[in-house]
Structure formats: structure tokens, C-alpha cells
Design a protein around this motif. Structure first.
Motif, PDB file in Angstrom:
ATOM      1  N   LEU A 158      -4.266  11.751  -3.782  1.00 26.44           N
ATOM      2  CA  LEU A 158      -3.234  11.137  -2.927  1.00 26.44           C
ATOM      3  C   LEU A 158      -3.166   9.621  -3.119  1.00 26.44           C
ATOM      4  O   LEU A 158      -2.140   9.004  -2.872  1.00 26.44           O
ATOM      5  CB  LEU A 158      -3.549  11.404  -1.450  1.00 26.44           C
ATOM      6  CG  LEU A 158      -3.286  12.804  -0.894  1.00 26.44           C
ATOM      7  CD1 LEU A 158      -3.858  12.914   0.509  1.00 26.44           C
ATOM      8  CD2 LEU A 158      -1.797  13.087  -0.863  1.00 26.44           C
ATOM      9  N   GLY A 159      -4.292   9.041  -3.505  1.00 26.80           N
ATOM     10  CA  GLY A 159      -4.379   7.592  -3.584  1.00 26.80           C
ATOM     11  C   GLY A 159      -4.799   6.982  -2.259  1.00 26.80           C
ATOM     12  O   GLY A 159      -4.750   5.767  -2.083  1.00 26.80           O
ATOM     13  N   TYR A 160      -5.192   7.851  -1.311  1.00 26.56           N
ATOM     14  CA  TYR A 160      -5.655   7.324  -0.015  1.00 26.56           C
ATOM     15  C   TYR A 160      -6.998   6.621  -0.174  1.00 26.56           C
ATOM     16  O   TYR A 160      -7.297   5.655   0.499  1.00 26.56           O
ATOM     17  CB  TYR A 160      -5.753   8.475   0.993  1.00 26.56           C
ATOM     18  CG  TYR A 160      -6.057   8.030   2.404  1.00 26.56           C
ATOM     19  CD1 TYR A 160      -5.295   7.043   3.028  1.00 26.56           C
ATOM     20  CD2 TYR A 160      -7.104   8.602   3.128  1.00 26.56           C
ATOM     21  CE1 TYR A 160      -5.575   6.631   4.315  1.00 26.56           C
ATOM     22  CE2 TYR A 160      -7.378   8.201   4.417  1.00 26.56           C
ATOM     23  CZ  TYR A 160      -6.617   7.214   5.012  1.00 26.56           C
ATOM     24  OH  TYR A 160      -6.896   6.812   6.291  1.00 26.56           O
ATOM     25  N   LEU A 161      -7.812   7.139  -1.101  1.00 26.91           N
ATOM     26  CA  LEU A 161      -9.127   6.568  -1.377  1.00 26.91           C
ATOM     27  C   LEU A 161      -9.299   6.421  -2.886  1.00 26.91           C
ATOM     28  O   LEU A 161      -8.590   7.064  -3.661  1.00 26.91           O
ATOM     29  CB  LEU A 161     -10.251   7.495  -0.888  1.00 26.91           C
ATOM     30  CG  LEU A 161     -10.187   8.062   0.505  1.00 26.91           C
ATOM     31  CD1 LEU A 161     -11.285   9.097   0.669  1.00 26.91           C
ATOM     32  CD2 LEU A 161     -10.356   6.951   1.520  1.00 26.91           C
ATOM     33  N   SER A 162     -10.283   5.616  -3.252  1.00 24.86           N
ATOM     34  CA  SER A 162     -10.705   5.589  -4.651  1.00 24.86           C
ATOM     35  C   SER A 162     -12.225   5.619  -4.625  1.00 24.86           C
ATOM     36  O   SER A 162     -12.877   4.586  -4.558  1.00 24.86           O
ATOM     37  CB  SER A 162     -10.192   4.328  -5.334  1.00 24.86           C
ATOM     38  OG  SER A 162     -10.681   4.292  -6.657  1.00 24.86           O
TER      39      SER A 162
END
Ligand code: SF4
Length: 220
Positions: A156-160
Motif C-alpha cells: 500500500l505504501g503505508y509503511l516501508s
């Protein structure tokens, strides 16, 4: 660290709707049926590396003989193995369940603790299991991070993040607490059915508009 900011409230709402259309996971089912932290704990231990249908079957067989933690004292390891077969790693799980009454008595006066830090002192309980027990059995804020939660939040790109532990710690900092308890449930069934590890079904995905598709190669 955040790379991108999908509307996580919308993602959570959509995945919760999806979740409600699927069969309830066995651990939640046991909580509703029994409201017993002991049975939720044991079911969660049994469910590691085991399909939900198998966990439900062996839990039913086990709980016909074992009503509380001290009942494990009356059974041999072989008898416990027979009760929990064919759960994954049933040899190891049987040994851990056999040692549970003594460790619980020595460290916690025989009472199942309600924090992640205490629960992980019990045999067969890692952070994933402990968080799930805190959230499901005690209805307290905890985030159970497994491979699905880790993978999808990064896509999602919420975290990396590099691993589930880092994901848990980052979610604890960034994710509003109101989503914690149900976060695992909605991502697990979504990860099994749609955002699969290989070939995720992006063209059927209800949260595609919120997803940055980080490192997603196949877009069916
Ligand atoms: S768009 Fe694809 S990668 Fe993103 S959440 Fe949906 S299935 Fe997963």
C-alpha cells in the motif's frame, strides 16, 4: 517510516466489509463461543502453521478433554499429540502445552496474563500470538502483525518496513488505536484471497485506488 499516505480509515472500512462476508477466523469464533481467554490462547497456539478448518477440528477434540490449563497435567505428551493431530508441528506444540500449567503457575499464579510482554514468556507464544490473544480475548489495543499485514501495508505504501516486528512497532506509532484490534482480521482474509503473496488480484481489488503497489510485479 511512511513513504505514502493512503487513507487508512477508508482501507480499514472497505476491508472490514470484505471480512464480514467471509467465514469468521477460528480464534474469533472460539472467543464468541466460549468467552474464555484460556481457550482463545490455546486455539491461537494451535493455529500457527495450521489451516483454520484443521484448527477448529483439533480445538474441538482437545477441549472435549481439556477444560482448563491444569487438565494438561493429567495427560501425557503422547495423549496431547493424539488430541491435537494433525495441527502443524503437533509434536512441538504438545510439549509446550504440557509445560504450560507449571510455567503459568510459577510466573503468573495460574492466571493468563493480559499483556504482550507477559504472554511471550509462555511456551509456544510469540509476539503474533500474544498480540492476537490481547486483542481477541481481552479486547485490549494490540496489533497482531503476521506476513499478510506486513506484506500488504508495505505494498500500500503505508509503511516501508523490513520485517513483521518493525511493522508492528511502526503501526503502534502511526496507526490510530481505534483500528488496532481488528487490523489483523481484515488484512489476513484479504491477503489470503486477493492481495496474495504471488500474483495479487489487483484488477479485482476493492482498495486499489488507495494502493501505491510498491514492489508489485504482477498486476492481473
Ligand atoms: S492493488 Fe494489488 S497490491 Fe494493492 S492492495 Fe490491491 S491486490 Fe494488493
Amino acid at each position: 517510516m511512511k513513504k505514502y499516505s493512503p487513507d487508512i480509515g477508508k482501507v480499514h472500512a472497505i476491508l472490514t466489509d470484505e471480512f464480514n462476508r467471509h467465514k469468521m477466523p477460528v480464534v474469533e469464533l472460539i472467543q464468541i463461543q466460549t468467552n474464555d481467554p484460556f481457550k482463545v490462547l490455546i486455539t491461537t497456539i494451535l493455529s500457527a502453521r495450521t489451516k483454520d478448518e484443521t484448527t477448529a477440528r483439533v480445538a474441538k477434540k482437545l477441549f472435549s478433554k481439556v477444560k482448563n490449563v491444569n487438565d494438561f497435567r493429567k495427560l501425557s505428551i503422547v495423549e496431547i499429540e493424539q488430541l491435537i493431530y494433525p495441527a502443524g508441528f503437533y509434536h512441538e506444540k504438545a510439549k509446550k502445552l504440557k509445560s504450560l500449567p507449571d510455567i503459568l503457575q510459577e510466573n503468573f499464579n495460574g492466571i493468563i496474563p493480559q499483556t504482550v510482554e507477559e504472554l511471550i514468556e509462555l511456551p509456544g507464544v510469540g509476539r503474533k500470538t500474544a498480540n492476537l490473544v490481547v486483542a481477541i480475548a481481552f479486547n485490549k489495543p494490540a496489533i497482531c502483525v503476521d506476513v499478510h499485514v506486513h506484506r500488504i501495508n508495505n505494498r500500500l505504501g503505508y509503511l516501508s518496513t523490513k520485517n513483521p516486528l518493525e511493522t508492528e512497532m511502526t503501526l503502534r506509532k502511526h496507526l490510530p488505536e481505534k483500528y488496532w484490534i481488528t487490523y489483523n482480521s481484515c488484512f489476513v482474509s484479504f491477503g489470503q484471497n486477493t492481495c496474495k503473496p504471488i500474483n495479487p488480484l489487483c484488477n479485482q481489488c476493492p482498495i486499489a485506488r488507495y494502493c501505491a503497489r510498491i514492489d508489485v510485479k504482477s498486476r492481473e
